[in-house]
Design an enzyme around this catalytic site. Structure first.
Site, mmCIF file in Angstrom:
data_model
loop_
_atom_site.group_PDB
_atom_site.id
_atom_site.type_symbol
_atom_site.label_atom_id
_atom_site.label_comp_id
_atom_site.label_asym_id
_atom_site.label_seq_id
_atom_site.Cartn_x
_atom_site.Cartn_y
_atom_site.Cartn_z
ATOM 1 N N GLY A 7 -53.491 33.474 0.375
ATOM 2 C CA GLY A 7 -52.872 32.187 0.647
ATOM 3 C C GLY A 7 -51.376 32.308 0.661
ATOM 4 N N SER A 8 -50.752 31.782 -0.391
ATOM 5 C CA SER A 8 -49.293 31.754 -0.461
ATOM 6 C C SER A 8 -48.699 33.153 -0.603
ATOM 7 C CB SER A 8 -48.864 30.917 -1.658
ATOM 8 O OG SER A 8 -49.658 29.750 -1.740
ATOM 9 N N LYS A 40 -59.130 24.076 6.788
ATOM 10 C CA LYS A 40 -59.671 23.475 5.574
ATOM 11 C C LYS A 40 -59.908 21.983 5.752
ATOM 12 C CE LYS A 40 -57.298 26.568 2.303
ATOM 13 N NZ LYS A 40 -58.380 27.280 1.619
ATOM 14 N N ASP A 90 -53.746 32.662 5.120
ATOM 15 C CA ASP A 90 -53.342 31.262 5.267
ATOM 16 C C ASP A 90 -52.083 31.184 6.123
ATOM 17 O OD1 ASP A 90 -55.347 30.422 3.623
ATOM 18 O OD2 ASP A 90 -54.063 29.698 2.001
ATOM 19 N N LYS A 137 -65.802 38.845 -11.730
ATOM 20 C CA LYS A 137 -66.491 39.576 -12.798
ATOM 21 C C LYS A 137 -67.616 38.731 -13.387
ATOM 22 C CE LYS A 137 -63.235 43.043 -14.341
ATOM 23 N NZ LYS A 137 -62.392 43.549 -15.432
ATOM 24 N N GLY A 181 -54.470 33.455 -5.599
ATOM 25 C CA GLY A 181 -53.507 34.161 -6.438
ATOM 26 C C GLY A 181 -53.233 35.596 -6.030
#
Lengths: 322, 205
Positions: free
Chosen positions: A261-262, A103, A46, A187, A240
């Site tokens: 991302g972040s 996005k 990102d 999972k 995450g």
């Protein structure tokens, strides 16, 4: 092998054209899904500006995803999160050689049209932005540009594939720096895939029909997926991921690649960390190399992270449930 | 005759697709051999032939540089090992590459194929296309070319044979035991190109 077929008849996204006097076809499933195949074992990062995009490219990112704000800032800012400025997207496209994604809001046909006209390489119909339609996702078969969608379960993934998604990312919880949800969802998808594979292997058509009803998708798609025992399109992990070890773990769970991302550009050691996450993704099978990658980052400079239990906003739950 | 071993460079990109196309080629040709996904110097040293798959050339190059794979591959190719580069693989084999929009970009290249490459030569993903390609010099008259953000060859050295052109752009070349295509045969069901490569490796062994 992941099948590249699976087009719907007369999909508007597939178009016959010409390059000078030579006939060509564009926007076929082979081309859209094939594009995602080229990203495999890579990291999509990102970014919000050219400088970050260039850092990502130099670090070995396979593609960049352009946002107005990184997910953790979207979380802090509140309000409505929309697609990024077109001028910034174009500026990034002119300055990196790797593919550029952007996005759009869930269900927002015209943000998607704008991105399609901008010629981004892939559109992410994303829950990180505020959904524009709580009841429908975009009918992605009508686009020549391929789409990626998020999913928390096999049913959700197959619903998106049936709407024309050329790639899936199993969701985590964006902007938290907490990888727990991403691990949980891959999972879960893997477990559901094992279940339908065993139904297929024991030729239990009745159970497969029940699964199709539960997933709210066509029987054919469930059967095809059960037969190959994996998602029929490329699947990356997302949400995450903050460290090289996070990325390597998700690769070991069978993900085809990683979205970060972040985790990178909200850390204080972005440049090193970007490189380290790519190294850990490439060499995830070699523990010494993952350790070397992990050593490149400083935990004191990681994105602080959030406990998913206490969040006011769970982005992963946004958008239509069918 | 010993059993041949063909490797698929498994750094980044569509490795599995090439793996399966090569397996299918061996079995159809009745050739006794193995196909392996390779990454490390030790694995690369063992090979009789190598396929460099599609993906992002910047990533494949950079990550091959990290573990010494790049140097080993170059050494093996220079000592005659056949290699087949597809799209990003073609770029990686070349001696010089330039992006159509961005221009010159610093990226690690093998510098074994005497060509200059124009990256993203046909445009971005929306311009990606399928079209019929003819490769008469190797006896393939019709092939479904899948071009994804494909490069093309803009200049060739004297030892390079042009195998195919599309719209006046060079999209497949051969130089000694080095094969390269701008399009993706591994994304079609047609394994004729992979078969030619397997045959070449087998004949040399």
């Amino acid at each position: 092998m992941i099948p590249l077929s699976g087009d719907i008849p007369d999909s508007k996204g597939a178009i016959c054209g010409k390059i000078d006097s030579n006939s060509v076809v564009r926007g076929t499933s082979t081309l859209k899904r094939g594009f995602a195949h080229m990203l495999k074992n890579g990291v999509v990062m990102d970014v919000t500006n050219v400088e970050q995009a260039q850092i990502a490219e130099e670090a070995g990112a396979v593609s960049v995803m352009v946002l107005d704000k990184l997910p953790s800032d979207v979380r802090k800012a509140g309000g409505v999160a929309r697609t990024a400025s077109i001028r910034i997207i174009e500026e990034i496209m002119d300055n990196v050689t790797i593919p550029v994604m952007a996005k759009c809001r869930i269900g927002h046909m015209y943000e998607a049209n704008v991105l399609d006209e901008t010629n981004v390489d892939m559109i992410d119909e994303s829950e990180v932005l505020t959904p524009a339609d709580e009841y429908h996702h975009i009918w992605k078969w009508d686009f020549t540009t391929p789409f990626v969608n998020g999913a928390r379960s096999l049913g959700e993934a197959l619903r998106r594939v049936e709407e024309g998604a050329a790639m899936i990312r199993t969701k985590g919880e964006p902007g938290t720096g907490n990888v727990a949800e991403a691990i949980y969802h891959i999972k879960k998808v893997n477990e559901e895939l094992r279940t339908i594979k065993s139904m297929y292997d024991s030729d239990d058509k009745q159970e497969l029909v029940k699964m199709a009803r539960e997933f709210k998708v066509s029987y054919d798609l469930v059967e095809e997926t059960a037969k190959i025992g994996r998602l029929p399109v490329v699947n990356f992990a997302a949400g995450g991921i903050a460290t090289p070890a996070d990325a390597a773990y998700l690769m070991s769970l069978g993900c085809d690649g990683i979205f970060v991302g972040s985790g990178i550009f909200k850390a204080e050691d972005a440049q090193e960390r970007a490189r380290a996450v790519v190294l850990a993704t490439t060499f995830w099978e070699e523990p010494d190399k993952v350790k070397e990658a992990q050593k490149m980052i400083d935990e004191r400079q990681s994105l602080l992270g959030l406990d998913v239990k206490n969040l006011d906003l769970k982005m992963q739950e946004r958008g239509s449930t069918v | 005759m010993s059993k041949i071993q063909i490797g698929i460079l498994a750094v980044q990109g569509d490795v599995t697709e090439n793996f399966l196309a090569t397996m299918a080629s061996m079995s159809e040709l009745g050739i006794d051999g193995t196909v392996v996904q390779v990454k490390t110097i030790e694995q690369i040293s063992e090979l009789d032939g190598l396929i460099i798959p599609g993906g992002e050339s910047t990533v494949i190059g950079q990550m091959s540089l990290v573990n010494g794979g790049l140097k080993k591959i170059k050494e093996k190719i220079e000592s005659g090992m056949p290699v087949f580069g597809i799209c990003a693989g073609m770029i990686f084999l070349s001696k010089n590459s330039k992006d159509k929009v961005v221009g010159k970009v610093e990226q690690p290249l093998l510098d074994v194929l005497d060509v200059k490459i124009e990256r993203n030569s046909f445009g971005r993903q929306k311009d990606s296309f399928e079209a019929n390609i003819s490769m008469e010099p190797i006896g393939i008259s019709s092939f479904n070319g899948v071009f994804i953000r494909a490069p093309s060859v803009s200049e060739t050295g004297s030892d390079v044979e042009i195998l195919a052109k599309f719209n006046e752009k060079i999209v497949a070349v051969k130089q000694g035991n080095i094969f390269a295509t701008a399009f993706h045969p591994e994304l079609t069901r047609d394994i004729s190109l992979h078969k030619s490569f397997v045959k070449l490796v087998d004949n040399l062994n």
